[in-house]
Scaffold this motif. Structure first.
Motif, PDB file in Angstrom:
ATOM      1  N   GLN B  38       0.899  -0.745  -0.412  1.00  0.00           N
ATOM      2  CA  GLN B  38       0.012  -0.458   0.405  1.00  0.00           C
ATOM      3  C   GLN B  38       0.827   0.800  -0.082  1.00  0.00           C
ATOM      4  OE1 GLN B  38      -3.758   2.242   2.241  1.00  0.00           O
ATOM      5  NE2 GLN B  38      -2.713   0.753   3.365  1.00  0.00           N
ATOM      6  N   ARG B  39       2.083   1.405   1.003  1.00  0.00           N
ATOM      7  CA  ARG B  39       2.901   2.681   1.251  1.00  0.00           C
ATOM      8  C   ARG B  39       2.835   3.022  -0.233  1.00  0.00           C
ATOM      9  NH1 ARG B  39       5.158   5.260   4.807  1.00  0.00           N
ATOM     10  NH2 ARG B  39       3.764   4.201   6.276  1.00  0.00           N
ATOM     11  N   THR B  42       0.529   4.036  -2.920  1.00  0.00           N
ATOM     12  CA  THR B  42       0.003   5.270  -2.284  1.00  0.00           C
ATOM     13  C   THR B  42       0.971   6.380  -2.733  1.00  0.00           C
ATOM     14  OG1 THR B  42      -0.505   4.505   0.186  1.00  0.00           O
ATOM     15  CG2 THR B  42      -0.358   6.890  -0.247  1.00  0.00           C
ATOM     16  N   LYS B  43       2.107   6.388  -2.593  1.00  0.00           N
ATOM     17  CA  LYS B  43       3.341   7.384  -3.606  1.00  0.00           C
ATOM     18  C   LYS B  43       2.667   7.282  -5.006  1.00  0.00           C
ATOM     19  CE  LYS B  43       6.952   5.553  -0.531  1.00  0.00           C
ATOM     20  NZ  LYS B  43       8.305   5.809   0.151  1.00  0.00           N
ATOM     21  N   SER B  46      -0.023   9.331  -5.598  1.00  0.00           N
ATOM     22  CA  SER B  46       0.133  10.641  -5.415  1.00  0.00           C
ATOM     23  C   SER B  46       0.942  11.224  -6.639  1.00  0.00           C
ATOM     24  CB  SER B  46       0.456  10.980  -3.721  1.00  0.00           C
ATOM     25  OG  SER B  46       0.357   9.942  -3.074  1.00  0.00           O
ATOM     26  N   LYS B  47       1.947  11.166  -7.232  1.00  0.00           N
ATOM     27  CA  LYS B  47       2.151  11.618  -8.373  1.00  0.00           C
ATOM     28  C   LYS B  47       1.592  12.226  -9.439  1.00  0.00           C
ATOM     29  CE  LYS B  47       6.208  12.727  -6.170  1.00  0.00           C
ATOM     30  NZ  LYS B  47       5.067  12.452  -5.145  1.00  0.00           N
ATOM     31  N   GLU B  52      -5.619  14.513  -2.262  1.00  0.00           N
ATOM     32  CA  GLU B  52      -5.619  13.769  -1.431  1.00  0.00           C
ATOM     33  C   GLU B  52      -6.414  12.330  -0.891  1.00  0.00           C
ATOM     34  OE1 GLU B  52      -3.143  13.405   2.409  1.00  0.00           O
ATOM     35  OE2 GLU B  52      -4.230  12.431   3.638  1.00  0.00           O
ATOM     36  N   ALA B  55      -6.764  10.563  -4.747  1.00  0.00           N
ATOM     37  CA  ALA B  55      -6.016   9.687  -5.104  1.00  0.00           C
ATOM     38  C   ALA B  55      -6.702   8.469  -4.027  1.00  0.00           C
ATOM     39  CB  ALA B  55      -4.472  10.179  -3.749  1.00  0.00           C
ATOM     40  N   ASP B  56      -6.994   8.678  -2.751  1.00  0.00           N
ATOM     41  CA  ASP B  56      -7.327   7.348  -1.668  1.00  0.00           C
ATOM     42  C   ASP B  56      -8.484   6.889  -2.002  1.00  0.00           C
ATOM     43  OD1 ASP B  56      -5.686   8.005   0.103  1.00  0.00           O
ATOM     44  OD2 ASP B  56      -6.638   9.040   1.579  1.00  0.00           O
ATOM     45  N   ILE B  59      -6.347   5.168  -5.304  1.00  0.00           N
ATOM     46  CA  ILE B  59      -5.913   3.851  -4.531  1.00  0.00           C
ATOM     47  C   ILE B  59      -6.942   2.302  -3.886  1.00  0.00           C
ATOM     48  CG2 ILE B  59      -4.307   3.418  -1.967  1.00  0.00           C
ATOM     49  CD1 ILE B  59      -3.626   6.230  -2.461  1.00  0.00           C
ATOM     50  N   GLN B  60      -7.865   3.145  -3.385  1.00  0.00           N
ATOM     51  CA  GLN B  60      -9.318   1.794  -3.373  1.00  0.00           C
ATOM     52  C   GLN B  60      -9.438   1.008  -4.305  1.00  0.00           C
ATOM     53  OE1 GLN B  60     -11.980   3.756  -0.618  1.00  0.00           O
ATOM     54  NE2 GLN B  60     -10.544   4.436   0.878  1.00  0.00           N
ATOM     55  N   GLN B 114      -0.052  20.248  -1.099  1.00  0.00           N
ATOM     56  CA  GLN B 114       1.627  19.286  -1.495  1.00  0.00           C
ATOM     57  C   GLN B 114       2.236  19.814  -0.223  1.00  0.00           C
ATOM     58  OE1 GLN B 114       2.978  17.269  -3.873  1.00  0.00           O
ATOM     59  NE2 GLN B 114       1.752  15.143  -3.292  1.00  0.00           N
ATOM     60  N   ILE B 115       2.828  20.675  -1.201  1.00  0.00           N
ATOM     61  CA  ILE B 115       4.457  21.534  -0.572  1.00  0.00           C
ATOM     62  C   ILE B 115       4.482  21.908   0.758  1.00  0.00           C
ATOM     63  CG2 ILE B 115       5.332  21.550  -2.865  1.00  0.00           C
ATOM     64  CD1 ILE B 115       5.014  24.426  -2.614  1.00  0.00           C
ATOM     65  N   LEU B 139       6.424  19.603 -10.185  1.00  0.00           N
ATOM     66  CA  LEU B 139       5.252  18.744 -10.634  1.00  0.00           C
ATOM     67  C   LEU B 139       4.064  19.437 -11.482  1.00  0.00           C
ATOM     68  CD1 LEU B 139       5.109  18.476  -6.941  1.00  0.00           C
ATOM     69  CD2 LEU B 139       5.505  16.561  -8.188  1.00  0.00           C
ATOM     70  N   PHE B 158      11.166   8.903  -9.212  1.00  0.00           N
ATOM     71  CA  PHE B 158      11.152   9.215  -7.979  1.00  0.00           C
ATOM     72  C   PHE B 158       9.836   7.687  -7.698  1.00  0.00           C
ATOM     73  CE2 PHE B 158       8.106  12.298  -9.687  1.00  0.00           C
ATOM     74  CZ  PHE B 158       8.454  13.839  -8.797  1.00  0.00           C
TER      75      PHE B 158
END
Lengths: 219, 196
Positions: B38-39, B42-43, B46-47, B52, B55-56, B59-60, B114-115, B139, B158
């Motif tokens: 997952q990590r 997620t990275k 997120s790119k 967020e 992105a979530d 991911i799901q 993000q930043i 980005l 990345f």
């Protein structure tokens, strides 16, 4: 120049590292946990649907039933496939003849007539220069991409052929980019007149040869 | 998750056995797959998607998709590569569909969000601000790349993957991956050379 390049590379690497570190700090365990629970709940929900219950234990039975039921359809499909292959092969032969006629004498087989295709020597040169520069740029990868060009002897048409070895469907995006780039160059070079230039392919990539053709809106 | 536990899971993870159990109906075992990947996913996501919440959601969706197609997985590649492939393709589809409707102002706000979460360090506020603006600019340039150039660039720079691995994930030839990467790098360099 070399020193500048090295400095750029060094700063670029630092920038990427900095963003990567930022990633690690931004992804909290709490966020990961919430997502995990949400995924597992959704999976549970999927499995609770009546149509998905016992699907694994019945898998073998379903496969057998499916095979028995679909046997006649498979036979019909095989027949259609065979006929399609025969028709397709004939179509390819026909297209190959078109390609030969385009690179040689006449352009009768395309939808665009010779009158539609107006392009002068400078523009031919532009297309060729572009493709040659692409060739130089991709020299490193020449095993995968080999770009060649040819021009039509017909005075009113200009075609540039790009031979892309190992051309495959996933290259489609690149081809679109190439077409757009060539169009941009032509339109920039001819910005004084009112014509809008388009570049299009006139042959498919079945034989690993893509042919570009340029025409304008004046006709 | 505690990094020691994570390491233990990675070391003792018999993917074939876990996948077999999941396919046979032991859905709880899928948690192990989630824990392991997952990590990284997620990275990666997120790119492509800077918001967020969005992105979530992606991911799901990626993990649910992996769960549903797991019975088709034949271990012709590693499970990790397979999961990456599903995730990258999902991101490419999502970006393509959403690129046009994405509001530029919103996009900038996402970058800023993000930043802004970067912890302060020993640099002066002016230096920090300048650095963050350069990151935001990078980005933004990455976001203007074609979807495949973007995917290749993200996986290479990345995620630190090799050309061969990227080719396997995106299902392109290595030469094509190099061409995409080169073009992406040239575009980015052109945009950043004034500030780097």
């Amino acid at each position: 120049m070399v020193a500048n390049n090295n400095l750029y590379d060094e700063k670029f690497t630092q920038l990427i590292d900095s963003i990567k570190n930022n990633d690690n700090e931004n992804i909290s365990d709490e966020r990961l946990y919430k997502n995990k629970i949400s995924i597992l709940n959704k999976i549970k929900h999927i499995n609770e649907k009546p149509e998905n219950q016992n699907r694994l234990s019945e898998k073998e039975h379903n496969v057998k039933t499916f095979l028995l039921k679909s046997l006649p359809m498979v036979a019909v499909f095989a027949l259609i496939l065979t006929l399609s292959i025969v028709v397709y092969n004939r179509t390819i032969s026909s297209h190959q003849q078109k390609a030969i006629s385009l690179s040689g004498e006449s352009n009768n087989n395309t939808n665009k007539t010779n009158e539609d295709v107006v392009i002068n020597d400078n523009e031919i040169e532009t297309v060729i220069t572009y493709i040659s520069s692409m060739n130089a740029a991709t020299e490193e990868y020449e095993d995968d991409v080999a770009l060649n060009w040819y021009e039509n002897n017909n005075e009113q048409t200009a075609v540039a052929g790009i031979k892309l070895d190992n051309l495959s469907l996933e290259s489609k995006y690149d081809i679109e980019e190439i077409l757009k780039d060539v169009e941009d160059v032509l339109n920039k070079q001819n910005s004084n007149d009112d014509d809008k230039y388009y570049v299009d392919t006139i042959l498919s990539d079945y034989d690993s040869t893509l042919t570009l053709i340029s025409y304008n809106t004046n006709n | 998750m505690n990094s020691e536990i994570q390491t233990v899971i990675e070391d003792t993870f018999d993917e074939k056995e876990i996948v077999r159990q999941i396919i046979n109906g032991n859905e709880d075992k899928f948690a192990l797959i989630i824990d392991k990947y997952q990590r990284k996913i997620t990275k990666l996501v997120s790119k492509f998607v800077y918001d967020e919440n969005e992105a979530d959601d992606i991911i799901q969706e990626v993990f649910i998709k992996i769960y549903t197609i797991l019975p088709k997985f034949k271990f012709e590649s590693s499970l990790g590569t397979y999961i990456y492939r599903v995730a990258v393709n999902h991101c490419i589809d999502y970006s393509t569909k959403n690129k046009k409707r994405k509001n530029k102002l919103k996009l900038f706000t996402d970058y800023e969000q993000q930043i802004n979460s970067i912890p302060s360090n020993e640099k002066s506020p002016e230096q920090q601000w300048e650095n963050e603006m350069i990151k935001a600019r990078l980005l933004r340039v990455v976001d203007t790349l074609s979807e495949k150039q973007k995917a290749v660039f993200i996986l290479k720079y990345f995620d630190g993957l090799q050309i061969k691995e990227i080719a396997e994930i995106i299902n392109l030839k290595e030469g094509t991956v190099k061409t995409h990467l080169n073009r992406a790098y040239v575009k980015i360099r052109k945009e950043l050379k004034e500030v780097l």
